[in-house]
Motif scaffolding. Structure first.
Motif, PDB file in Angstrom:
ATOM      1  N   GLY A 256      18.038  36.846   5.449  1.00 19.96           N
ATOM      2  CA  GLY A 256      18.260  37.840   6.489  1.00 19.96           C
ATOM      3  C   GLY A 256      17.617  39.169   6.141  1.00 19.96           C
ATOM      4  N   LEU A 257      17.347  39.944   7.173  1.00 22.04           N
ATOM      5  CA  LEU A 257      16.811  41.290   7.035  1.00 22.04           C
ATOM      6  C   LEU A 257      17.750  42.261   7.726  1.00 22.04           C
ATOM      7  CD1 LEU A 257      13.009  40.724   7.767  1.00 22.04           C
ATOM      8  CD2 LEU A 257      14.072  41.146   5.543  1.00 22.04           C
ATOM      9  N   ASN A 258      18.147  43.301   7.007  1.00 18.95           N
ATOM     10  CA  ASN A 258      19.027  44.338   7.555  1.00 18.95           C
ATOM     11  C   ASN A 258      18.187  45.582   7.839  1.00 18.95           C
ATOM     12  OD1 ASN A 258      20.931  46.251   8.171  1.00 18.95           O
ATOM     13  ND2 ASN A 258      22.320  45.694   6.506  1.00 18.95           N
ATOM     14  N   LEU A 259      17.959  45.849   9.114  1.00 19.11           N
ATOM     15  CA  LEU A 259      17.130  46.981   9.530  1.00 19.11           C
ATOM     16  C   LEU A 259      18.003  48.080  10.127  1.00 19.11           C
ATOM     17  CD1 LEU A 259      14.283  44.883  11.215  1.00 19.11           C
ATOM     18  CD2 LEU A 259      14.406  45.723   8.862  1.00 19.11           C
ATOM     19  N   GLN A 263      19.954  43.424  12.664  1.00 21.56           N
ATOM     20  CA  GLN A 263      19.955  42.419  11.604  1.00 21.56           C
ATOM     21  C   GLN A 263      19.424  41.107  12.165  1.00 21.56           C
ATOM     22  OE1 GLN A 263      23.618  42.022   9.342  1.00 21.56           O
ATOM     23  NE2 GLN A 263      24.172  44.159   9.758  1.00 21.56           N
ATOM     24  N   ILE A 264      18.565  40.467  11.397  1.00 21.07           N
ATOM     25  CA  ILE A 264      18.000  39.172  11.766  1.00 21.07           C
ATOM     26  C   ILE A 264      18.322  38.188  10.651  1.00 21.07           C
ATOM     27  CG2 ILE A 264      15.912  37.902  12.389  1.00 21.07           C
ATOM     28  CD1 ILE A 264      14.631  40.581  13.136  1.00 21.07           C
ATOM     29  N   THR A 265      18.920  37.042  11.011  1.00 20.13           N
ATOM     30  CA  THR A 265      19.322  36.055  10.017  1.00 20.13           C
ATOM     31  C   THR A 265      18.904  34.665  10.482  1.00 20.13           C
ATOM     32  OG1 THR A 265      21.287  37.422   9.614  1.00 20.13           O
ATOM     33  CG2 THR A 265      21.228  35.261   8.576  1.00 20.13           C
ATOM     34  N   TYR A 266      18.390  33.890   9.544  1.00 22.36           N
ATOM     35  CA  TYR A 266      17.988  32.514   9.838  1.00 22.36           C
ATOM     36  C   TYR A 266      18.667  31.587   8.842  1.00 22.36           C
ATOM     37  CZ  TYR A 266      15.127  28.283   9.907  1.00 22.36           C
ATOM     38  OH  TYR A 266      14.712  26.980   9.965  1.00 22.36           O
ATOM     39  N   GLY A 267      19.215  30.464   9.345  1.00 22.12           N
ATOM     40  CA  GLY A 267      19.855  29.491   8.485  1.00 22.12           C
ATOM     41  C   GLY A 267      19.397  28.084   8.810  1.00 22.12           C
ATOM     42  N   ILE A 268      19.361  27.219   7.790  1.00 19.60           N
ATOM     43  CA  ILE A 268      18.949  25.834   7.952  1.00 19.60           C
ATOM     44  C   ILE A 268      19.817  24.957   7.057  1.00 19.60           C
ATOM     45  CG2 ILE A 268      17.159  26.026   6.161  1.00 19.60           C
ATOM     46  CD1 ILE A 268      15.460  24.091   7.861  1.00 19.60           C
ATOM     47  N   GLN A 279      19.480  24.179  12.619  1.00 16.01           N
ATOM     48  CA  GLN A 279      18.913  25.502  12.379  1.00 16.01           C
ATOM     49  C   GLN A 279      19.523  26.494  13.359  1.00 16.01           C
ATOM     50  OE1 GLN A 279      14.454  25.423  11.765  1.00 16.01           O
ATOM     51  NE2 GLN A 279      14.697  23.338  12.541  1.00 16.01           N
ATOM     52  N   ILE A 280      19.740  27.727  12.902  1.00 17.10           N
ATOM     53  CA  ILE A 280      20.272  28.786  13.763  1.00 17.10           C
ATOM     54  C   ILE A 280      19.549  30.090  13.447  1.00 17.10           C
ATOM     55  CG2 ILE A 280      22.283  30.170  14.395  1.00 17.10           C
ATOM     56  CD1 ILE A 280      24.057  27.828  13.788  1.00 17.10           C
TER      57      ILE A 280
END
Length: 288
Positions: A256-259, A263-268, A279-280
């Protein structure tokens, strides 16, 4: 038609997580990456006691993903802190389309296509009392299969306590309620209870949290155990998890990136079922 519908429902529940099992599917990339832990907070936690939002700034979260068997996952979450209480609203959709309807006679073309879907809308609040947090939420549930539909209500309860040296204890009870009849029988809600602990470690600018939890689900024959890790440094998050039951082993990862306001988060997730790769992708926004 009813017998066909009941047969399809029987198949969809273990294979795709449809039926009322859509209520226990992950809704956020964090949960998919780390596991279902009642000590993990945020905008869509497993524990209704741990919803959180910054002072004077509500949080909005949108997630989109896919589960085993190409089941689509969509989630919308909103949290706001008001006079010491954190109020939350969540909407979840899970669906599977283009299912083929066929009779007992072999044929090249299907008679028709249809879909199976589930929708859950819930709202509630959590409060902090010294080192303890309590939460409750109420859900309206609606699901459909072919021409049949069912609706009902559920209650979710949560408790969390901060222990010494960065440790936290959590307990969550979900899906206590009842559904109306689908065809000739009312679907059973997947009542589940999850308990766990976590340990937070901080060193200079690095922060790492270890998670360990166990789940009992009324619809499952065996329990499930989750182990997860969440590493944070500056704006970057790295996540990993492991889950196991008697017959299934799953591993997961995410980043994830906290801006600041975003916040953008990717999970697999990778499992031993060979039914696909869940995937989400989640976006979180801090509102004015």
């Amino acid at each position: 038609m009813h017998s066909v519908s009941k047969l399809i429902l029987t198949l969809l529940v273990p294979l795709y997580g449809m039926g009322t099992q859509f209520l226990v599917l992950p809704t956020h990339a964090n949960e998919l990456s780390i596991g279902s832990h009642p000590t993990m907070g945020g905008i869509s936690p497993i524990n209704p006691a741990l919803f959180s939002a910054p002072q004077n700034h509500p949080d909005l979260s949108i997630s989109r993903g896919v589960w085993f068997g190409d089941v689509t996952l969509t989630h919308l979450g909103y949290t706001q802190l008001v006079r010491g209480k954190t109020f939350h609203f969540n909407a979840k959709y899970s669906g599977l389309s283009d299912l083929e309807f066929r009779d007992a006679v072999p044929q090249d073309e299907a008679l028709s296509t249809f879909s199976s879907y589930g929708v859950s809308v819930d709202g509630g609040f959590s409060v902090l009392r010294e080192k303890q947090k309590y939460g409750i939420s109420f859900s309206y549930i609606f699901m459909g299969l072919y021409t049949e539909t069912s609706s009902g209500f559920g209650i979710n309860l949560g408790y969390a306590r901060n222990l010494a040296k960065g440790m936290k204890l959590g307990l969550s009870i979900q899906n206590l309620g009842k559904m109306s009849k689908l065809s000739e029988k009312a679907p059973a809600l997947p009542a589940r209870m999850i308990g766990g602990i976590s340990k937070q470690l901080t060193f200079n600018d690095y922060q790492n949290t270890l998670y360990c939890s166990g789940e009992w689900n009324q619809s499952a024959s065996t329990g499930k155990f989750y182990f997860g890790n969440h590493f944070r440094w500056a704006r970057l998050s790295l996540m990993g998890g492991f889950a196991a039951t008697e017959n299934v082993v799953e591993s997961s990862a995410g980043f994830g990136l906290n801006l600041e306001k975003y916040q953008i988060t990717y999970g697999i997730q990778f499992g031993s079922q060979n039914l696909g790769i869940p995937q989400i992708l989640s976006f979180q926004f801090r509102l004015p």
